[in-house]
Design a protein around this motif. Structure first.
Motif, PDB file in Angstrom:
ATOM      1  N   SER A  45     -26.686 -19.204  -7.609  1.00  0.00           N
ATOM      2  CA  SER A  45     -25.994 -18.326  -7.124  1.00  0.00           C
ATOM      3  C   SER A  45     -26.656 -17.409  -5.817  1.00  0.00           C
ATOM      4  CB  SER A  45     -26.013 -17.187  -8.299  1.00  0.00           C
ATOM      5  OG  SER A  45     -27.181 -16.687  -8.685  1.00  0.00           O
ATOM      6  N   VAL A  46     -28.024 -17.717  -5.737  1.00  0.00           N
ATOM      7  CA  VAL A  46     -28.742 -17.180  -4.789  1.00  0.00           C
ATOM      8  C   VAL A  46     -28.426 -18.094  -3.554  1.00  0.00           C
ATOM      9  CG1 VAL A  46     -30.852 -16.722  -3.765  1.00  0.00           C
ATOM     10  CG2 VAL A  46     -30.477 -16.227  -6.056  1.00  0.00           C
ATOM     11  N   LEU A  47     -28.181 -19.613  -3.703  1.00  0.00           N
ATOM     12  CA  LEU A  47     -27.992 -20.408  -2.718  1.00  0.00           C
ATOM     13  C   LEU A  47     -26.899 -20.313  -1.837  1.00  0.00           C
ATOM     14  CD1 LEU A  47     -29.200 -23.186  -1.567  1.00  0.00           C
ATOM     15  CD2 LEU A  47     -27.396 -24.284  -3.192  1.00  0.00           C
ATOM     16  N   SER A  48     -25.577 -19.701  -2.740  1.00  0.00           N
ATOM     17  CA  SER A  48     -24.487 -19.532  -2.003  1.00  0.00           C
ATOM     18  C   SER A  48     -23.403 -18.786  -3.037  1.00  0.00           C
ATOM     19  CB  SER A  48     -23.666 -20.896  -1.646  1.00  0.00           C
ATOM     20  OG  SER A  48     -22.455 -20.790  -1.342  1.00  0.00           O
ATOM     21  N   SER A  49     -22.568 -17.919  -2.226  1.00  0.00           N
ATOM     22  CA  SER A  49     -21.691 -17.290  -3.095  1.00  0.00           C
ATOM     23  C   SER A  49     -20.749 -17.870  -3.888  1.00  0.00           C
ATOM     24  CB  SER A  49     -20.990 -16.235  -2.321  1.00  0.00           C
ATOM     25  OG  SER A  49     -20.281 -16.971  -1.362  1.00  0.00           O
ATOM     26  N   LEU A  50     -20.476 -19.296  -3.320  1.00  0.00           N
ATOM     27  CA  LEU A  50     -19.502 -20.101  -3.996  1.00  0.00           C
ATOM     28  C   LEU A  50     -20.034 -20.685  -5.404  1.00  0.00           C
ATOM     29  CD1 LEU A  50     -19.076 -22.944  -1.127  1.00  0.00           C
ATOM     30  CD2 LEU A  50     -17.333 -21.183  -1.685  1.00  0.00           C
ATOM     31  N   TYR A  51     -21.388 -20.317  -5.741  1.00  0.00           N
ATOM     32  CA  TYR A  51     -21.901 -20.574  -7.100  1.00  0.00           C
ATOM     33  C   TYR A  51     -22.242 -19.257  -8.166  1.00  0.00           C
ATOM     34  CZ  TYR A  51     -22.630 -24.912  -4.278  1.00  0.00           C
ATOM     35  OH  TYR A  51     -22.511 -26.062  -3.284  1.00  0.00           O
ATOM     36  N   GLN A  52     -21.650 -18.321  -7.521  1.00  0.00           N
ATOM     37  CA  GLN A  52     -22.266 -16.932  -8.107  1.00  0.00           C
ATOM     38  C   GLN A  52     -21.580 -17.052  -9.726  1.00  0.00           C
ATOM     39  OE1 GLN A  52     -20.167 -13.669  -6.515  1.00  0.00           O
ATOM     40  NE2 GLN A  52     -18.427 -14.621  -6.148  1.00  0.00           N
ATOM     41  N   HIS A  53     -20.511 -17.767 -10.164  1.00  0.00           N
ATOM     42  CA  HIS A  53     -20.145 -17.606 -11.543  1.00  0.00           C
ATOM     43  C   HIS A  53     -20.816 -18.719 -12.021  1.00  0.00           C
ATOM     44  CE1 HIS A  53     -17.665 -14.153 -10.588  1.00  0.00           C
ATOM     45  NE2 HIS A  53     -17.144 -14.903  -9.495  1.00  0.00           N
ATOM     46  N   ASN A  54     -21.528 -19.733 -11.677  1.00  0.00           N
ATOM     47  CA  ASN A  54     -21.637 -21.101 -12.251  1.00  0.00           C
ATOM     48  C   ASN A  54     -22.766 -20.952 -13.417  1.00  0.00           C
ATOM     49  OD1 ASN A  54     -20.538 -22.454  -9.959  1.00  0.00           O
ATOM     50  ND2 ASN A  54     -22.235 -23.703  -9.643  1.00  0.00           N
ATOM     51  N   LEU A  55     -23.476 -19.825 -13.555  1.00  0.00           N
ATOM     52  CA  LEU A  55     -24.451 -19.518 -14.744  1.00  0.00           C
ATOM     53  C   LEU A  55     -23.622 -19.277 -15.749  1.00  0.00           C
ATOM     54  CD1 LEU A  55     -27.056 -19.311 -16.172  1.00  0.00           C
ATOM     55  CD2 LEU A  55     -27.211 -16.913 -15.336  1.00  0.00           C
ATOM     56  N   ILE A  56     -22.623 -18.444 -15.830  1.00  0.00           N
ATOM     57  CA  ILE A  56     -21.704 -17.923 -16.871  1.00  0.00           C
ATOM     58  C   ILE A  56     -20.879 -18.933 -17.308  1.00  0.00           C
ATOM     59  CG2 ILE A  56     -19.891 -16.341 -17.566  1.00  0.00           C
ATOM     60  CD1 ILE A  56     -22.447 -15.017 -17.267  1.00  0.00           C
ATOM     61  N   LYS A  57     -20.363 -19.952 -16.321  1.00  0.00           N
ATOM     62  CA  LYS A  57     -19.455 -20.942 -16.722  1.00  0.00           C
ATOM     63  C   LYS A  57     -20.339 -21.954 -17.549  1.00  0.00           C
ATOM     64  CE  LYS A  57     -15.881 -20.371 -13.007  1.00  0.00           C
ATOM     65  NZ  LYS A  57     -15.307 -21.100 -12.030  1.00  0.00           N
ATOM     66  N   GLN A  58     -21.518 -22.203 -16.910  1.00  0.00           N
ATOM     67  CA  GLN A  58     -22.475 -23.197 -17.522  1.00  0.00           C
ATOM     68  C   GLN A  58     -22.546 -22.959 -18.956  1.00  0.00           C
ATOM     69  OE1 GLN A  58     -22.591 -25.959 -16.193  1.00  0.00           O
ATOM     70  NE2 GLN A  58     -24.604 -27.113 -16.216  1.00  0.00           N
ATOM     71  N   ILE A  59     -22.959 -21.771 -19.354  1.00  0.00           N
ATOM     72  CA  ILE A  59     -23.239 -21.211 -20.716  1.00  0.00           C
ATOM     73  C   ILE A  59     -21.907 -21.373 -21.580  1.00  0.00           C
ATOM     74  CG2 ILE A  59     -23.822 -19.141 -22.001  1.00  0.00           C
ATOM     75  CD1 ILE A  59     -25.227 -18.053 -19.858  1.00  0.00           C
ATOM     76  N   ILE A  60     -20.832 -21.318 -20.863  1.00  0.00           N
ATOM     77  CA  ILE A  60     -19.643 -21.285 -21.877  1.00  0.00           C
ATOM     78  C   ILE A  60     -19.555 -22.945 -22.023  1.00  0.00           C
ATOM     79  CG2 ILE A  60     -17.034 -21.072 -21.685  1.00  0.00           C
ATOM     80  CD1 ILE A  60     -17.353 -18.433 -20.154  1.00  0.00           C
ATOM     81  N   PHE A  61     -19.627 -23.648 -21.069  1.00  0.00           N
ATOM     82  CA  PHE A  61     -19.363 -25.113 -21.460  1.00  0.00           C
ATOM     83  C   PHE A  61     -20.337 -25.759 -22.495  1.00  0.00           C
ATOM     84  CE2 PHE A  61     -18.387 -25.226 -16.277  1.00  0.00           C
ATOM     85  CZ  PHE A  61     -17.060 -24.916 -16.553  1.00  0.00           C
ATOM     86  N   TYR A  62     -21.448 -25.088 -22.194  1.00  0.00           N
ATOM     87  CA  TYR A  62     -22.430 -25.412 -23.287  1.00  0.00           C
ATOM     88  C   TYR A  62     -22.086 -25.192 -24.746  1.00  0.00           C
ATOM     89  CZ  TYR A  62     -26.094 -27.124 -20.051  1.00  0.00           C
ATOM     90  OH  TYR A  62     -26.793 -27.513 -18.904  1.00  0.00           O
ATOM     91  N   VAL A  63     -21.630 -23.866 -24.827  1.00  0.00           N
ATOM     92  CA  VAL A  63     -21.249 -23.333 -26.057  1.00  0.00           C
ATOM     93  C   VAL A  63     -20.236 -24.093 -26.500  1.00  0.00           C
ATOM     94  CG1 VAL A  63     -20.140 -21.300 -27.424  1.00  0.00           C
ATOM     95  CG2 VAL A  63     -22.190 -21.182 -25.759  1.00  0.00           C
ATOM     96  N   VAL A 105     -34.767 -19.646  -3.289  1.00  0.00           N
ATOM     97  CA  VAL A 105     -34.264 -20.928  -2.548  1.00  0.00           C
ATOM     98  C   VAL A 105     -34.971 -21.391  -1.311  1.00  0.00           C
ATOM     99  CG1 VAL A 105     -32.485 -22.418  -2.033  1.00  0.00           C
ATOM    100  CG2 VAL A 105     -32.172 -20.603  -3.995  1.00  0.00           C
ATOM    101  N   SER A 106     -35.932 -22.366  -1.170  1.00  0.00           N
ATOM    102  CA  SER A 106     -36.175 -22.880  -0.046  1.00  0.00           C
ATOM    103  C   SER A 106     -35.539 -23.326   1.109  1.00  0.00           C
ATOM    104  CB  SER A 106     -37.350 -23.966  -0.562  1.00  0.00           C
ATOM    105  OG  SER A 106     -36.909 -25.146  -0.784  1.00  0.00           O
ATOM    106  N   LEU A 107     -34.489 -23.941   0.805  1.00  0.00           N
ATOM    107  CA  LEU A 107     -33.389 -24.550   1.729  1.00  0.00           C
ATOM    108  C   LEU A 107     -32.137 -25.103   1.020  1.00  0.00           C
ATOM    109  CD1 LEU A 107     -33.577 -25.763   4.526  1.00  0.00           C
ATOM    110  CD2 LEU A 107     -34.107 -28.277   3.534  1.00  0.00           C
ATOM    111  N   TYR A 108     -30.872 -24.794   2.078  1.00  0.00           N
ATOM    112  CA  TYR A 108     -29.734 -25.210   1.456  1.00  0.00           C
ATOM    113  C   TYR A 108     -29.550 -26.546   1.408  1.00  0.00           C
ATOM    114  CZ  TYR A 108     -24.771 -25.182   1.209  1.00  0.00           C
ATOM    115  OH  TYR A 108     -23.197 -25.330   0.746  1.00  0.00           O
ATOM    116  N   ILE A 109     -28.902 -27.006   0.196  1.00  0.00           N
ATOM    117  CA  ILE A 109     -28.439 -28.309  -0.235  1.00  0.00           C
ATOM    118  C   ILE A 109     -27.119 -28.296  -0.693  1.00  0.00           C
ATOM    119  CG2 ILE A 109     -28.986 -30.432  -1.463  1.00  0.00           C
ATOM    120  CD1 ILE A 109     -31.795 -29.410  -2.238  1.00  0.00           C
ATOM    121  N   PRO A 110     -26.169 -28.889  -0.052  1.00  0.00           N
ATOM    122  CA  PRO A 110     -24.919 -28.966  -0.272  1.00  0.00           C
ATOM    123  C   PRO A 110     -24.602 -29.750  -1.615  1.00  0.00           C
ATOM    124  CG  PRO A 110     -25.055 -29.701   1.996  1.00  0.00           C
ATOM    125  CD  PRO A 110     -26.370 -29.490   1.437  1.00  0.00           C
TER     126      PRO A 110
END
Length: 360
Positions: free
Chosen positions: A30-48, A247-252
């Motif tokens: 989420s710090v790396l890019s705004s495109l990933y700002q919801h990834n944490l919440i979604k990943q938690i839901i996927f795990y549950v 984040v040290s460097l952006y990785i696509p």
């Protein structure tokens, strides 16, 4: 020692550690890019969701699951057809259904349904050349559909599943020689077209898929922006990385295809070693079960899952290190993505259910 190895706690603890590290990386994404700002919440839901599915499947009658393997396979084929017409195009591949909250990839589901159906077919048919043809046809149908998306990685895994099932099945070896000869003829034909009639080959298989295949057969791992950044991140990583929310460097594609490099950059070489140890323990746990179990169908399901699980680790990490071509293969349970995570939890639920029956 055997009692320790057979304990399911090895699987649970290793899986929990991988999931925890994944969530920490999703926070950094989420710090790396705004495109990933919801990834944490979604990943938690996927795990549950995945854990709930695992629990449910591990408790119900496993024979009920395996009995309808053909219909699971047929359902996945229908989805592969529908996604070509109604799917969402991402990075040049029409392979996802856009469900709003997340995207679903039918080709991931097909790994599971193909495994179950091929296992059922092998167990119900005599081990002869007719069986080989059946396995090839069953595998070819989803492979062609995924070819049209295109998704090179999924086709590789479908072929891997078919190969593993055939190797484990007690088929006479001379049938494999005939099969090998036919495959060799196809390879020679492809090479001749590649050398002398490249334009015709491109017309036959399409430009996008041609260059994906070319990258595989010529073993090209040419530099790319994402690979170069991934290597820089890993090469400059400290023992404990840059830390949380840094984040040290952006990785696509950092949360998916390049999660291994991203993780090392975030939490250091120690974190990378922990991930490798966890995967190693899970692999050893599953292999130990395979050599103990005597039931043919269970062994086929298990060795197919082990092969998919191991080679997905091998290919993803090889991609991150620049040793293998970049073909869009996520790292199981660590990479972001609902389809892959949930399918792997279904696999684990089926396997744990099979273990519980103690059919040895």
């Amino acid at each position: 020692m055997k009692k320790v190895i057979n304990s399911n706690y090895i699987l649970y603890i290793s899986l929990f550690i991988i999931m925890l590290i994944s969530l920490l990386n999703m926070q950094n994404a989420s710090v790396l890019s705004s495109l990933y700002q919801h990834n944490l919440i979604k990943q938690i839901i996927f795990y549950v969701i995945g854990l709930i599915i695992l629990l449910v499947i591990s408790k119900i009658n496993i024979n009920l699951i395996l009995k309808y393997s053909f219909y699971y396979y047929l359902f996945s084929i229908i989805l592969l057809i529908l996604v070509l017409f109604f799917g969402k195009n991402i990075n040049g591949s029409t392979a996802w259904f856009d469900l709003g909250f997340f995207s679903f990839q039918p080709s991931e589901l097909t790994k599971l349904t193909l495994t179950l159906y091929l296992t059922d077919v092998v167990c119900k048919n005599k081990p002869n050349f007719i069986l080989i043809l059946k396995v090839l046809i069953i595998t070819l149908i989803p492979s062609i559909l995924v070819f049209l998306e295109p998704d090179t990685g999924a086709i590789i895994f479908y072929c891997l599943i078919a190969l593993v099932v055939l190797i484990v099945a007690p088929i006479k070896r001379y049938w494999f020689l005939i099969l090998a000869f036919l495959i060799l003829c196809l390879i020679i034909a492809f090479i001749l077209l590649y050398i002398y009639k490249r334009d015709l080959l491109i017309d036959l298989i399409g430009t996008s898929f041609f260059y994906r295949v070319e990258r595989l057969i010529t073993f090209k791992t040419e530099s790319s922006y994402q690979l170069e950044n991934a290597l820089v991140v890993m090469g400059s990583a400290t023992l404990f990385g840059s830390g949380l929310n840094k984040v040290s460097l952006y990785i696509p594609e950092a949360p998916t295809d390049f999660i291994f490099a991203f993780n090392i950059g975030n939490f250091g070489i120690i974190s990378g070693l922990i991930v490798l140890i966890c995967y190693f323990l899970i692999d050893i746990f599953l292999l130990n079960k395979y050599f103990v179990i005597k039931n043919k169908k269970i062994k086929l399901v298990l060795i197919s899952f082990i092969s998919i699980f191991f080679f997905q680790q091998f290919i993803n990490i090889g991609m991150n290190l620049g040793l293998l071509p970049i073909i869009g293969i996520p790292l199981p349970f660590l990479s972001y993505g609902g389809s892959t995570i949930i399918i792997y939890f279904i696999f684990l639920g089926i396997i744990l259910n099979l273990f519980k029956k103690n059919i040895y």
